[in-house]
Design a protein around this motif. Sequence first.
Motif, PDB file in Angstrom:
ATOM      1  N   UNK A  78       4.998  79.927  77.353  1.00  0.00           N
ATOM      2  CA  UNK A  78       6.502  79.017  76.310  1.00  0.00           C
ATOM      3  C   UNK A  78       6.331  80.044  75.454  1.00  0.00           C
ATOM      4  N   UNK A  79       8.343  79.309  75.156  1.00  0.00           N
ATOM      5  CA  UNK A  79       8.022  80.395  73.575  1.00  0.00           C
ATOM      6  C   UNK A  79       7.393  80.189  72.247  1.00  0.00           C
ATOM      7  N   UNK A  80       8.099  80.614  71.741  1.00  0.00           N
ATOM      8  CA  UNK A  80       7.301  80.413  69.883  1.00  0.00           C
ATOM      9  C   UNK A  80       7.733  79.518  69.969  1.00  0.00           C
ATOM     10  N   UNK A  81       9.094  78.988  69.691  1.00  0.00           N
ATOM     11  CA  UNK A  81      10.063  77.742  69.280  1.00  0.00           C
ATOM     12  C   UNK A  81       9.362  76.310  69.870  1.00  0.00           C
ATOM     13  N   UNK A  82       9.241  76.848  71.263  1.00  0.00           N
ATOM     14  CA  UNK A  82       8.407  75.790  72.396  1.00  0.00           C
ATOM     15  C   UNK A  82       7.368  74.786  71.603  1.00  0.00           C
ATOM     16  N   UNK A  83       6.089  75.944  71.237  1.00  0.00           N
ATOM     17  CA  UNK A  83       4.980  75.671  71.313  1.00  0.00           C
ATOM     18  C   UNK A  83       5.592  75.027  69.691  1.00  0.00           C
ATOM     19  N   UNK A  84       5.967  76.008  68.964  1.00  0.00           N
ATOM     20  CA  UNK A  84       5.876  74.669  67.300  1.00  0.00           C
ATOM     21  C   UNK A  84       6.314  73.538  66.893  1.00  0.00           C
ATOM     22  N   UNK A  85       7.672  73.138  68.203  1.00  0.00           N
ATOM     23  CA  UNK A  85       7.976  71.895  68.741  1.00  0.00           C
ATOM     24  C   UNK A  85       7.135  71.647  68.548  1.00  0.00           C
ATOM     25  N   UNK A  86       6.151  71.530  70.023  1.00  0.00           N
ATOM     26  CA  UNK A  86       5.159  69.959  70.443  1.00  0.00           C
ATOM     27  C   UNK A  86       3.951  70.574  69.231  1.00  0.00           C
ATOM     28  N   UNK A  87       3.710  71.458  68.679  1.00  0.00           N
ATOM     29  CA  UNK A  87       2.697  71.194  67.205  1.00  0.00           C
ATOM     30  C   UNK A  87       3.357  70.408  66.311  1.00  0.00           C
ATOM     31  N   UNK A  88       4.894  69.956  66.044  1.00  0.00           N
ATOM     32  CA  UNK A  88       5.356  69.425  65.545  1.00  0.00           C
ATOM     33  C   UNK A  88       5.141  68.641  66.264  1.00  0.00           C
ATOM     34  N   UNK A  89       5.648  68.156  67.230  1.00  0.00           N
ATOM     35  CA  UNK A  89       5.615  66.656  68.036  1.00  0.00           C
ATOM     36  C   UNK A  89       4.149  65.927  67.759  1.00  0.00           C
ATOM     37  N   UNK A  90       2.982  66.764  67.766  1.00  0.00           N
ATOM     38  CA  UNK A  90       1.500  66.160  67.832  1.00  0.00           C
ATOM     39  C   UNK A  90       1.357  65.910  66.218  1.00  0.00           C
ATOM     40  N   UNK A  91       2.124  65.745  65.132  1.00  0.00           N
ATOM     41  CA  UNK A  91       2.123  65.786  63.742  1.00  0.00           C
ATOM     42  C   UNK A  91       2.776  64.112  63.380  1.00  0.00           C
TER      43      UNK A  91
END
Length: 91
Positions: A78-91
Motif C-alpha cells: 500500500x502507499x505511504x499515505x494509506x499506511x499512515x491513514x490506517x495507523x491513525x484510524x487505529x488510534x
Amino acid sequence: MDAIREEDLLKQFGVTSHELDQDAAAVEDETMDDALVSPVYYGFHLKPEAEENMVSVTLRMPRQLLQETDRAAARYHISRSEYVRRQLARA
C-alpha cells in the motif's frame, strides 16, 4: 514435511492439495471477503462507497520513522499515505 506425511494429513482432513491451493488463493486475495477479515480496498482505508471528502495534511517526522513507515507500507503493498491513514484510524 515429506510427501508421504503430507498425503496422510490430506487424507485425514479429507482434502486434496488442489483444494488447499484454491483455499489459500481465496484467503490471500485481499479483494474478496474470506470471512476472516473484511475486503481490503487499496488506496483508501474505508469502503469506496463511503465517499469521504479528503484533505491533505503535512507533518514533520524523523527520517528513520519515515523509512520505517515506507518499509511497513511496502510489506502491505500500500502507499505511504494509506499506511499512515490506517495507523491513525487505529488510534
